[in-house]
Design a protein around this motif. Structure first.
Motif, PDB file in Angstrom:
ATOM      1  N   UNK A   1      44.788  17.308  32.560  1.00 27.98           N
ATOM      2  CA  UNK A   1      46.079  17.731  33.623  1.00 27.98           C
ATOM      3  C   UNK A   1      46.123  19.165  34.497  1.00 27.98           C
ATOM      4  N   UNK A   2      45.684  20.147  34.532  1.00 23.60           N
ATOM      5  CA  UNK A   2      45.849  21.664  34.985  1.00 23.60           C
ATOM      6  C   UNK A   2      44.206  21.508  35.618  1.00 23.60           C
ATOM      7  N   UNK A   3      44.630  23.370  35.802  1.00 23.10           N
ATOM      8  CA  UNK A   3      43.205  23.840  36.211  1.00 23.10           C
ATOM      9  C   UNK A   3      43.899  25.432  36.524  1.00 23.10           C
ATOM     10  N   UNK A   4      42.708  25.849  36.216  1.00 21.37           N
ATOM     11  CA  UNK A   4      43.017  27.212  36.056  1.00 21.37           C
ATOM     12  C   UNK A   4      42.197  28.162  36.174  1.00 21.37           C
ATOM     13  N   UNK A   5      41.520  29.749  36.188  1.00 21.12           N
ATOM     14  CA  UNK A   5      40.792  30.800  36.237  1.00 21.12           C
ATOM     15  C   UNK A   5      41.132  31.578  35.189  1.00 21.12           C
ATOM     16  N   UNK A   6      39.411  31.994  34.858  1.00 21.65           N
ATOM     17  CA  UNK A   6      39.456  33.435  33.907  1.00 21.65           C
ATOM     18  C   UNK A   6      38.448  34.357  34.216  1.00 21.65           C
ATOM     19  N   UNK A   7      38.963  35.689  34.427  1.00 25.25           N
ATOM     20  CA  UNK A   7      38.446  37.030  34.740  1.00 25.25           C
ATOM     21  C   UNK A   7      38.310  36.609  36.536  1.00 25.25           C
ATOM     22  N   UNK A   8      39.489  36.619  36.888  1.00 21.51           N
ATOM     23  CA  UNK A   8      39.886  36.647  38.362  1.00 21.51           C
ATOM     24  C   UNK A   8      40.701  37.648  38.982  1.00 21.51           C
ATOM     25  N   UNK A   9      40.065  38.309  39.592  1.00 23.35           N
ATOM     26  CA  UNK A   9      40.863  39.994  39.860  1.00 23.35           C
ATOM     27  C   UNK A   9      41.968  39.354  40.977  1.00 23.35           C
TER      28      UNK A   9
END
Length: 272
Positions: free
Chosen positions: A130-138
């Motif tokens: 349904x949705x996308x995202x990121x982790x540990x990104x500056x």
């Protein structure tokens, strides 16, 4: 339950993190959380527990549509075909036709970010995500992800607690209608014994941990995913919606300290 609303999407402000949970312990913790009223569960391919998370959700007296479920791509699953294939495997393990949110778990400069995000866009188009995202990104890499992806970046999941400053990332998220999902909200246990949090908690008949969680979710666009396998702690962690910290308390709680963050991290991993 309170909700974070970003991009016209409501996400429960407090969820259950499952990092380092394994086997029956993981399944019981997720089942307990759902029974207590949690509707936000976070897992990842690298955790090795998607099968247990899926079994708990499938066996709960809760509709799958009522659970906001997140998983994350492992470091080795970033090229186009691996993104597609590993996500399909995750869905089978999780016993679901789709996940609410798929994240890039951490930067991998061995694969072009655009290739990974392009495959994630395909999963959105196919209805598997349904949705996308990121982790540990500056901020710089988060901005690049927003530029490269067709689907909006819903969240950046990062370590955030009273002793670790994320003001730059949070400002960016608030400006661009992105959720900041805070992991390690207790500073690997360091916040649970903090005298100031204890003092503030006494005013509201709350624990230090509950004050730390309240501090996070009271900030605009912030959710948090504390991890616990204890039924008592799982239930207590959810009891943070019946009080509100003052502006003065909110300012006082924020005490960035690299030393305290590092010492808590190391102490939490000692074998004794």
């Amino acid at each position: 339950m309170e909700y974070v609303t970003v991009q016209d999407t409501e996400i429960p402000a407090l969820g259950l993190g499952t990092w380092r949970m394994k086997g029956p312990t993981c399944r019981r913790a997720v089942a307990t959380a759902l029974d207590c009223g949690y509707r936000h569960i976070d897992t990842a391919q690298m955790y090795g527990n998607e099968r247990q998370v899926g079994a708990a959700i499938s066996g709960a007296a809760v509709d799958r549509d009522d659970v906001f479920l997140t998983t994350k791509l492992a470091m080795g699953n970033r090229d186009h075909d691996s993104v597609i294939e590993s996500t399909e495997t995750s869905l089978r393990k999780l016993q679901t036709d789709s996940v609410d949110l798929l994240l890039i778990h951490q930067p991998n400069r061995g694969v072009e970010l655009g290739e990974t995000l392009g495959a994630m866009d395909e999963l959105v188009d196919d209805g598997l995500v349904d949705h996308i995202g990121v982790s540990n990104f500056g901020v710089e890499r988060l901005h690049a992800a927003r530029e490269l992806a067709d689907a909006p970046i819903l969240t950046n999941q990062v370590m955030y607690h009273p002793f670790w400053d994320q003001s730059t990332v949070l400002d960016y998220c608030q400006i661009h209608d992105i959720m900041l999902t805070a992991y390690s909200p207790l500073a690997h246990g360091g916040a649970a014994s903090d005298p100031l949090l204890s003092e503030i908690g006494a005013r509201y008949d709350k624990t230090s941990a509950q004050v730390a969680f309240r501090w996070l979710i009271q900030q605009e666009n912030v959710s948090t995913i504390p991890k616990s396998t204890s039924p008592e702690h799982i239930e207590a962690n959810l009891a943070v919606f019946d009080f509100e910290l003052t502006d003065e308390e909110m300012r006082a709680i924020r005490r960035p300290s690299t030393t305290r963050t590092a010492s808590s991290f190391v102490r939490a991993r000692l074998p004794f």
